[in-house]
Write a protein that holds these residues in place. Structure first.
Motif, short mmCIF file in Angstrom:
data_model
loop_
_atom_site.label_atom_id
_atom_site.label_comp_id
_atom_site.label_asym_id
_atom_site.label_seq_id
_atom_site.Cartn_x
_atom_site.Cartn_y
_atom_site.Cartn_z
N THR A 72 23.67 32.97 43.56
CA THR A 72 22.32 33.22 43.03
C THR A 72 22.36 33.47 41.52
OG1 THR A 72 22.64 35.57 43.53
CG2 THR A 72 21.40 34.29 45.15
N SER A 74 20.98 36.07 38.83
CA SER A 74 20.55 37.47 38.92
C SER A 74 19.11 37.63 38.47
CB SER A 74 21.44 38.36 38.05
OG SER A 74 22.76 38.32 38.51
N GLU A 97 33.06 38.37 31.01
CA GLU A 97 32.16 38.36 32.17
C GLU A 97 32.91 37.76 33.36
OE1 GLU A 97 27.77 36.64 33.44
OE2 GLU A 97 29.08 35.36 32.28
N ILE A 98 32.80 38.40 34.52
CA ILE A 98 33.38 37.85 35.74
C ILE A 98 32.23 37.38 36.62
CG2 ILE A 98 34.93 38.29 37.70
CD1 ILE A 98 36.21 38.90 34.93
N THR A 100 30.39 33.72 36.29
CA THR A 100 29.47 33.02 35.38
C THR A 100 28.22 32.52 36.12
OG1 THR A 100 31.50 32.10 34.43
CG2 THR A 100 29.41 31.22 33.59
N GLY A 101 28.41 32.05 37.37
CA GLY A 101 27.31 31.44 38.11
C GLY A 101 26.74 30.30 37.30
N CYS A 102 25.41 30.29 37.10
CA CYS A 102 24.77 29.22 36.33
C CYS A 102 24.82 29.49 34.83
CB CYS A 102 23.33 29.05 36.78
SG CYS A 102 22.39 30.57 36.57
N LEU A 119 34.46 33.95 33.41
CA LEU A 119 35.26 33.32 34.45
C LEU A 119 34.44 33.10 35.71
CD1 LEU A 119 38.48 35.54 34.08
CD2 LEU A 119 38.00 33.34 32.99
N ARG A 121 34.78 31.25 39.81
CA ARG A 121 35.74 30.71 40.77
C ARG A 121 35.30 29.38 41.39
NH1 ARG A 121 34.46 31.59 45.96
NH2 ARG A 121 36.61 31.35 46.67
N ASP A 147 39.97 32.85 39.06
CA ASP A 147 39.66 34.06 39.81
C ASP A 147 39.59 35.21 38.80
OD1 ASP A 147 39.55 36.32 41.33
OD2 ASP A 147 41.28 35.85 42.58
N GLY A 148 38.40 35.73 38.62
CA GLY A 148 38.19 36.74 37.58
C GLY A 148 38.77 38.11 37.88
N SER A 149 39.17 38.35 39.13
CA SER A 149 39.69 39.70 39.46
C SER A 149 40.90 40.05 38.61
CB SER A 149 40.09 39.79 40.93
OG SER A 149 39.08 39.23 41.70
N THR A 164 29.61 40.44 37.64
CA THR A 164 28.30 40.14 38.23
C THR A 164 28.42 39.72 39.69
OG1 THR A 164 28.28 37.86 37.42
CG2 THR A 164 27.36 39.52 35.96
N ALA A 165 29.46 40.25 40.37
CA ALA A 165 29.61 40.09 41.82
C ALA A 165 30.15 41.43 42.32
CB ALA A 165 30.58 38.95 42.13
N VAL A 219 26.07 39.14 45.24
CA VAL A 219 26.98 38.40 46.12
C VAL A 219 28.38 39.01 45.95
CG1 VAL A 219 25.66 36.23 46.01
CG2 VAL A 219 27.46 36.65 44.33
N LEU A 221 32.38 39.68 45.29
CA LEU A 221 33.49 39.21 44.46
C LEU A 221 34.56 38.72 45.44
CD1 LEU A 221 34.49 39.34 41.38
CD2 LEU A 221 35.83 41.29 42.13
N1 SAH Z 1 26.10 36.02 36.13
C1 SAH Z 1 25.27 35.24 37.04
C2 SAH Z 1 25.35 35.76 38.45
C3 SAH Z 1 26.14 34.84 39.27
S1 SAH Z 1 26.33 35.28 40.95
C4 SAH Z 1 23.85 35.15 36.52
O1 SAH Z 1 23.62 35.23 35.33
O2 SAH Z 1 22.93 34.95 37.28
C5 SAH Z 1 28.03 35.77 40.96
C6 SAH Z 1 29.04 34.69 40.68
O3 SAH Z 1 30.33 35.30 40.81
C7 SAH Z 1 29.04 33.53 41.67
O4 SAH Z 1 28.84 32.34 40.98
C8 SAH Z 1 30.43 33.59 42.31
O5 SAH Z 1 30.98 32.33 42.59
C9 SAH Z 1 31.22 34.33 41.25
N2 SAH Z 1 32.45 34.99 41.72
C10 SAH Z 1 32.65 35.69 42.87
N3 SAH Z 1 33.93 36.14 42.92
C11 SAH Z 1 34.54 35.73 41.78
C12 SAH Z 1 35.85 35.88 41.25
N4 SAH Z 1 36.80 36.57 41.88
N5 SAH Z 1 36.12 35.32 40.05
C13 SAH Z 1 35.18 34.62 39.36
N6 SAH Z 1 33.92 34.44 39.82
C14 SAH Z 1 33.59 34.99 41.00
#
Ligand code: SAH
Length: 227
Positions: A72, A74, A97-98, A100-102, A119, A121, A147-149, A164-165, A219, A221
């Protein structure tokens, strides 16, 4: 007298989005967002370009919306709130930022920080976000499919980290990549999630102060990457 008639969704949205964005700013102020730098970034970045055309009529509503791949974009309030907390009234230098989504949150960050690393995934989302950020000339942003973790050690330390997850716990690797005096904002929890602020204090290099802020819904992480 010439009558100018505009048809088609794109032009219609183009004409109304400035007005609807202004209404969004009024709402954000009512919701308690005070940082003028954040409000100006929210006013400048067009949220509708990050959303599929079929949904773009709802782009300035205060809701999260689907962006494909079960992910989604945010809600505007959450994007503004997290950015305001991260900034803490100061110019940000380097931000990680972990999730990125869109790329919407990334674009907002690009207007309030000198340098943004983000980052994601899911590879197709990285490609999508790259296109959006190029359109908006966010030239101080670097996106990676990862993987942003684990963070991004080679670019650390960061004066801001935004996740942002939702994570079940704070990833240890991210804590050590936070600069002394830096701030991390992260939703913690599984079913019930709390937006949490972590500050690495100036007192001692390994002192972290955690503050629980408010209930949120993100959503999860997830580990690993997806092609
Ligand atoms: N920042 C976005 C929100 C995206 S939703 C906005 O502006 O709307 C969260 C995103 O985190 C998803 O795209 C998902 O694929 C990503 N995500 C989940 N786990 C992750 C991980 N371990 N590393 C990187 N991205 C991750």
């Amino acid at each position: 007298m010439a009558l100018i008639k505009t048809t088609g969704t794109k032009s219609g949205i183009g004409m109304t989005s400035i007005r609807t964005r202004e209404r969004m700013l009024v709402r954000l102020r009512e919701q308690g967002i005070k940082d003028e730098v954040v409000l100006s970034a929210m006013g400048e970045i067009p949220r509708h370009i990050f959303i599929d055309e079929a949904l773009s009529i709802r782009a300035y509503e205060d809701v999260s919306l689907p962006i494909g791949y079960s992910q989604t974009i945010s809600q505007p309030y959450i994007v503004a709130r997290m950015t305001e907390i991260l900034r803490n009234g100061k110019q940000l230098n380097k931000v990680l930022e972990i999730g990125t989504g869109c790329g919407y949150q990334t674009a907002i960050l690009s207007r309030v920080a000198k340098e943004v690393l983000s980052l994601e995934r899911i590879r197709p989302l990285v490609m999508k976000a790259r296109g959006h950020l190029r359109t908006l000339k966010c030239n101080n942003v670097k996106l990676d499919h990862a993987d942003g973790s684990a963070g991004l050690n080679e670019y650390a330390p960061f004066d801001g980290i935004i996740v942002t997850a939702a994570a079940s716990h704070v990833p240890q690797e991210l804590l050590v990549q936070l600069a002394v005096g830096g701030r991390m904002i992260i939703p913690i929890g599984t079913t019930a999630q709390i937006l949490t602020l972590i500050e690495r204090t100036n007192n001692s290099a390994n002192e972290y102060v955690q503050t629980k802020l408010e209930a949120v819904k993100f959503v999860p992480l997830l580990g690993g990457i997806s092609g």
